[in-house]
Design a protein around this motif. Structure first.
Motif, PDB file in Angstrom:
ATOM      1  N   MET A 196       0.942  -1.269   0.050  1.00  0.00           N
ATOM      2  CA  MET A 196      -0.089  -0.091  -0.114  1.00  0.00           C
ATOM      3  C   MET A 196       0.867   1.167  -0.045  1.00  0.00           C
ATOM      4  O   MET A 196       0.702   1.965  -0.886  1.00  0.00           O
ATOM      5  N   SER A 197       1.659   1.333   0.924  1.00  0.00           N
ATOM      6  CA  SER A 197       2.597   2.532   0.968  1.00  0.00           C
ATOM      7  C   SER A 197       3.971   2.041   0.409  1.00  0.00           C
ATOM      8  O   SER A 197       4.524   1.226   0.960  1.00  0.00           O
ATOM      9  N   GLU A 198       4.662   2.969  -0.308  1.00  0.00           N
ATOM     10  CA  GLU A 198       5.977   2.589  -0.888  1.00  0.00           C
ATOM     11  C   GLU A 198       7.214   2.767   0.082  1.00  0.00           C
ATOM     12  O   GLU A 198       8.348   2.500   0.263  1.00  0.00           O
ATOM     13  N   ALA A 199       6.770   3.379   1.345  1.00  0.00           N
ATOM     14  CA  ALA A 199       7.675   3.576   2.424  1.00  0.00           C
ATOM     15  C   ALA A 199       8.181   2.332   3.146  1.00  0.00           C
ATOM     16  O   ALA A 199       9.107   2.501   3.925  1.00  0.00           O
ATOM     17  N   HIS A 200       7.505   1.213   2.978  1.00  0.00           N
ATOM     18  CA  HIS A 200       7.594   0.003   3.699  1.00  0.00           C
ATOM     19  C   HIS A 200       8.385  -0.957   2.861  1.00  0.00           C
ATOM     20  O   HIS A 200       7.649  -1.582   1.725  1.00  0.00           O
ATOM     21  N   PRO A 201       9.497  -1.601   2.923  1.00  0.00           N
ATOM     22  CA  PRO A 201      10.143  -2.508   2.220  1.00  0.00           C
ATOM     23  C   PRO A 201       9.552  -4.022   2.334  1.00  0.00           C
ATOM     24  O   PRO A 201       8.883  -4.088   3.308  1.00  0.00           O
ATOM     25  N   LEU A 202       9.729  -4.722   1.446  1.00  0.00           N
ATOM     26  CA  LEU A 202       9.096  -5.998   1.326  1.00  0.00           C
ATOM     27  C   LEU A 202      10.374  -6.965   2.558  1.00  0.00           C
ATOM     28  O   LEU A 202      11.443  -6.322   2.776  1.00  0.00           O
ATOM     29  N   HIS A 203       9.866  -7.938   3.359  1.00  0.00           N
ATOM     30  CA  HIS A 203      10.545  -8.253   4.174  1.00  0.00           C
ATOM     31  C   HIS A 203      11.942  -8.776   3.902  1.00  0.00           C
ATOM     32  O   HIS A 203      12.825  -8.980   4.577  1.00  0.00           O
ATOM     33  N   ASN A 204      11.936  -9.340   2.395  1.00  0.00           N
ATOM     34  CA  ASN A 204      13.433  -9.830   2.181  1.00  0.00           C
ATOM     35  C   ASN A 204      14.272  -8.751   2.063  1.00  0.00           C
ATOM     36  O   ASN A 204      15.605  -9.005   1.950  1.00  0.00           O
ATOM     37  N   GLU A 205      13.750  -7.417   2.245  1.00  0.00           N
ATOM     38  CA  GLU A 205      14.976  -6.323   2.321  1.00  0.00           C
ATOM     39  C   GLU A 205      15.324  -6.043   3.606  1.00  0.00           C
ATOM     40  O   GLU A 205      16.435  -5.342   3.883  1.00  0.00           O
ATOM     41  N   PHE A 206      14.793  -6.494   4.768  1.00  0.00           N
ATOM     42  CA  PHE A 206      15.373  -6.267   6.026  1.00  0.00           C
ATOM     43  C   PHE A 206      16.826  -7.045   6.284  1.00  0.00           C
ATOM     44  O   PHE A 206      16.581  -8.131   5.966  1.00  0.00           O
ATOM     45  N   PRO A 207      17.589  -6.325   6.781  1.00  0.00           N
ATOM     46  CA  PRO A 207      19.161  -7.161   7.131  1.00  0.00           C
ATOM     47  C   PRO A 207      18.668  -8.626   8.178  1.00  0.00           C
ATOM     48  O   PRO A 207      17.708  -8.460   9.049  1.00  0.00           O
ATOM     49  N   GLU A 208      19.611  -9.398   7.726  1.00  0.00           N
ATOM     50  CA  GLU A 208      19.298 -10.726   8.641  1.00  0.00           C
ATOM     51  C   GLU A 208      18.958 -10.593  10.192  1.00  0.00           C
ATOM     52  O   GLU A 208      18.112 -11.252  10.750  1.00  0.00           O
ATOM     53  N   ASN A 209      19.681  -9.804  10.966  1.00  0.00           N
ATOM     54  CA  ASN A 209      19.573  -9.893  12.365  1.00  0.00           C
ATOM     55  C   ASN A 209      18.837  -8.435  12.821  1.00  0.00           C
ATOM     56  O   ASN A 209      19.128  -8.233  13.835  1.00  0.00           O
ATOM     57  N   SER A 210      18.107  -8.013  11.821  1.00  0.00           N
ATOM     58  CA  SER A 210      17.271  -6.757  12.445  1.00  0.00           C
ATOM     59  C   SER A 210      16.293  -7.028  13.081  1.00  0.00           C
ATOM     60  O   SER A 210      15.819  -8.290  13.307  1.00  0.00           O
ATOM     61  N   ILE A 211      15.745  -6.216  13.928  1.00  0.00           N
ATOM     62  CA  ILE A 211      14.524  -6.733  14.803  1.00  0.00           C
ATOM     63  C   ILE A 211      13.262  -7.046  13.876  1.00  0.00           C
ATOM     64  O   ILE A 211      12.573  -7.848  14.355  1.00  0.00           O
ATOM     65  N   GLU A 212      13.227  -6.503  12.596  1.00  0.00           N
ATOM     66  CA  GLU A 212      12.279  -6.513  11.676  1.00  0.00           C
ATOM     67  C   GLU A 212      12.212  -8.072  11.318  1.00  0.00           C
ATOM     68  O   GLU A 212      11.207  -8.651  11.302  1.00  0.00           O
ATOM     69  N   ALA A 213      13.479  -8.442  10.818  1.00  0.00           N
ATOM     70  CA  ALA A 213      13.729  -9.898  10.253  1.00  0.00           C
ATOM     71  C   ALA A 213      13.239 -10.844  11.652  1.00  0.00           C
ATOM     72  O   ALA A 213      12.768 -11.855  11.288  1.00  0.00           O
ATOM     73  N   LYS A 214      13.887 -10.500  12.831  1.00  0.00           N
ATOM     74  CA  LYS A 214      13.569 -11.617  13.879  1.00  0.00           C
ATOM     75  C   LYS A 214      12.012 -11.447  14.134  1.00  0.00           C
ATOM     76  O   LYS A 214      11.503 -12.571  14.484  1.00  0.00           O
ATOM     77  N   ASP A 215      11.347 -10.220  14.194  1.00  0.00           N
ATOM     78  CA  ASP A 215       9.719 -10.289  14.379  1.00  0.00           C
ATOM     79  C   ASP A 215       9.266 -11.224  13.178  1.00  0.00           C
ATOM     80  O   ASP A 215       8.230 -12.165  13.788  1.00  0.00           O
ATOM     81  N   LEU A 216       9.723 -11.025  12.087  1.00  0.00           N
ATOM     82  CA  LEU A 216       9.037 -12.015  11.011  1.00  0.00           C
ATOM     83  C   LEU A 216       9.151 -13.493  11.333  1.00  0.00           C
ATOM     84  O   LEU A 216       8.516 -14.197  10.991  1.00  0.00           O
ATOM     85  N   LYS A 217      10.443 -13.790  11.989  1.00  0.00           N
ATOM     86  CA  LYS A 217      10.450 -15.285  12.140  1.00  0.00           C
ATOM     87  C   LYS A 217      10.067 -15.606  13.336  1.00  0.00           C
ATOM     88  O   LYS A 217       9.739 -16.978  13.328  1.00  0.00           O
TER      89      LYS A 217
END
Length: 468
Positions: A1-22
């Motif tokens: 919806m908003s271009e401000a949010h990257p797809l999850h595969n763009e998050f660094p592996e050890n980021s909070i975002e990646a860990k959340d998704l996992k």
């Protein structure tokens, strides 16, 4: 919806975002969309503002989940929590044990209550409070020799929680789908929203006539002798911020009284100043038998809920003690002393700051500013009281022609507002407003200005997509 949010595969592996998704299973979230888009990470907050881990600032237009009444970062509440943790980090209420913060908080709540409350049962959430309400109604009617009087009437679009019992009371399909809810014994009557539920030719008065008739028909069908209670939020929150028409509660309560059906007042969202008075019951003219509170009782600094009951119910509970033994209901954290100490100081600060009067005054400004959007092409209705409101987005306002749910207009608008620095919440195509009670007039202007930008962006998007 908003271009401000990257797809999850763009998050660094050890980021909070990646860990959340996992690792995290998110409540009330479209799990597939979340896996595609990823989380927004809130990192710090102060007053009525939040910041994410990218440095973006947001005005908190929803008081978290309708709960952060005193806003964020209140040092007095943090100090009270720290002091109580050091003094006594935990104590229980089982088997007659007690602790000073819980006793003083119970006394405070009883003194504030808008009905003849006598006893307080503590929990941790609005869900467990309303679950407790169901159990207490069952226990009470068993205790006084009415074992057949057990059913509970709720309303479609009402929200009362997500446990098996409170989730059944909730009248919103997403909270029932695939969970095998509602359970037996929970009934739902018509939602009191004139704009969306009325039929051609009805006035507000004749609409209330029909709702009263619907309730009477339901009671007649089920048998009044089988119905224990009716539960209602004074203003319905998650169902779309629904304010019933005048006379609705007066007439509904008259029907309930004829059938000895008790009124459970769910103040989880409306309680502690949200409507400009201490409780929504006072604003809407409700005389409850029992009451549930949570959220703003501690301004969400620590989890706490409470059920307030009258003395006649407590006497009935005691009356079966010889037969049944222990009153077999309670939680490990019922009356947690740290939570209770924080909630007590929270309520004291509300009094010291005359916060309910402030909420009433600033609420008038919010309601006035939002009603300026009545002429916007996307707006069908603006509704609310005090510091709780909703703007309903429609394809056509009169007669009402809603967007299809699959259009996602409300979700787009909420994201467009967030991209512009204000956190609001869409319930379908109703955009909700519920800022912290400490919000200032200037911050109300900021909130409404940013909403205007998001609303205009949504209109442009809807026109490009052929939705209007």
């Amino acid at each position: 919806m908003s271009e401000a949010h990257p797809l999850h595969n763009e998050f660094p592996e050890n980021s909070i975002e990646a860990k959340d998704l996992k690792h995290v299973l998110h409540p009330t979230t479209n799990l597939k969309q979340h896996a595609e888009v990823g989380p927004t990470v809130h990192e710090r907050a102060e007053g009525v503002y939040l910041w994410d881990n990218k440095g973006n600032q947001y005005l908190e237009g929803m008081a978290g989940l309708w709960c952060t009444a005193l806003g964020y970062g209140n040092e007095e509440l943090a100090d009270v929590a720290a002091e109580q943790m050091k003094k006594m980090s935990y104590s229980q209420l089982f088997a007659g044990k007690t602790n000073e913060p819980s006793v003083l908080l119970a006394e405070k709540l009883i003194n504030m209550a808008p009905f003849d409350a006598s006893r307080v049962f503590f929990g941790l959430s609005g869900s467990d409070a309303n679950d407790t309400q169901v159990k207490l109604m069952w226990y009470y009617n068993n205790a006084i020799g009415r074992p057949e009087k057990k059913k509970i009437i709720s309303r479609t679009r009402g929200y009362h929680g997500v446990t098996v019992a409170s989730g059944s009371l909730t009248g919103l399909a997403p909270f029932h789908n695939a969970f095998d809810l509602p359970m037996a014994g929970v009934l739902h009557t018509t939602c009191p929203h004139f704009y969306s539920e009325s039929v051609a030719g009805e006035t507000e008065s004749t609409f209330v006539d029909r709702l009263v008739s619907d309730l009477e028909d339901l009671i007649a069908k089920e048998g009044g002798e089988t119905i224990a209670a009716f539960i209602a939020e004074p203003i319905m929150g998650a169902g779309g911020v629904i304010v019933p028409p005048p006379t609705y509660y007066e007439r509904i309560q008259a029907v309930l009284a004829r059938h000895e059906i008790l009124f459970i007042d769910d103040e989880v969202i409306c309680g502690f100043g949200r409507t400009g008075e201490a409780f929504g019951a006072q604003t809407l003219g409700i005389n409850p038998a029992t009451m549930s509170v949570a959220k703003a009782v501690s301004s969400a600094y620590l989890p706490l809920s409470a059920v307030l009951v009258p003395e006649y119910m407590h006497e009935a509970f005691m009356g079966v003690s010889d037969e049944l033994g222990n009153f077999g209901h309670g939680f490990t954290y019922s009356g947690h002393p740290v939570c209770a100490a924080v909630a007590l100081r929270n309520l004291e600060l509300m009094e010291e700051q005359d916060l309910f009067a402030h909420a009433a005054k600033v609420g008038e400004l919010l309601q006035t500013r939002l009603r300026e959007f009545n002429d916007h092409p996307l707006v069908g209705e603006v509704r609310g009281m005090g510091l709780i409101a909703a703007v309903e987005l429609v394809k056509q306002s009169d007669p009402r022609a809603p967007f299809a749910p699959s259009d996602g207009v409300g979700a787009y608008c909420a994201q467009a507002c967030m991209d512009r620095g204000v956190i609001l919440r869409n319930m379908g195509d109703a955009i909700a407003f519920c800022p912290p009670l400490i919000i200032t007039p200037d911050q109300v202007d900021e909130l409404c200005s940013k909403f205007a930008e998001g609303l205009d962006a949504t209109e442009k998007w809807a026109r490009r997509g052929g939705l209007i």
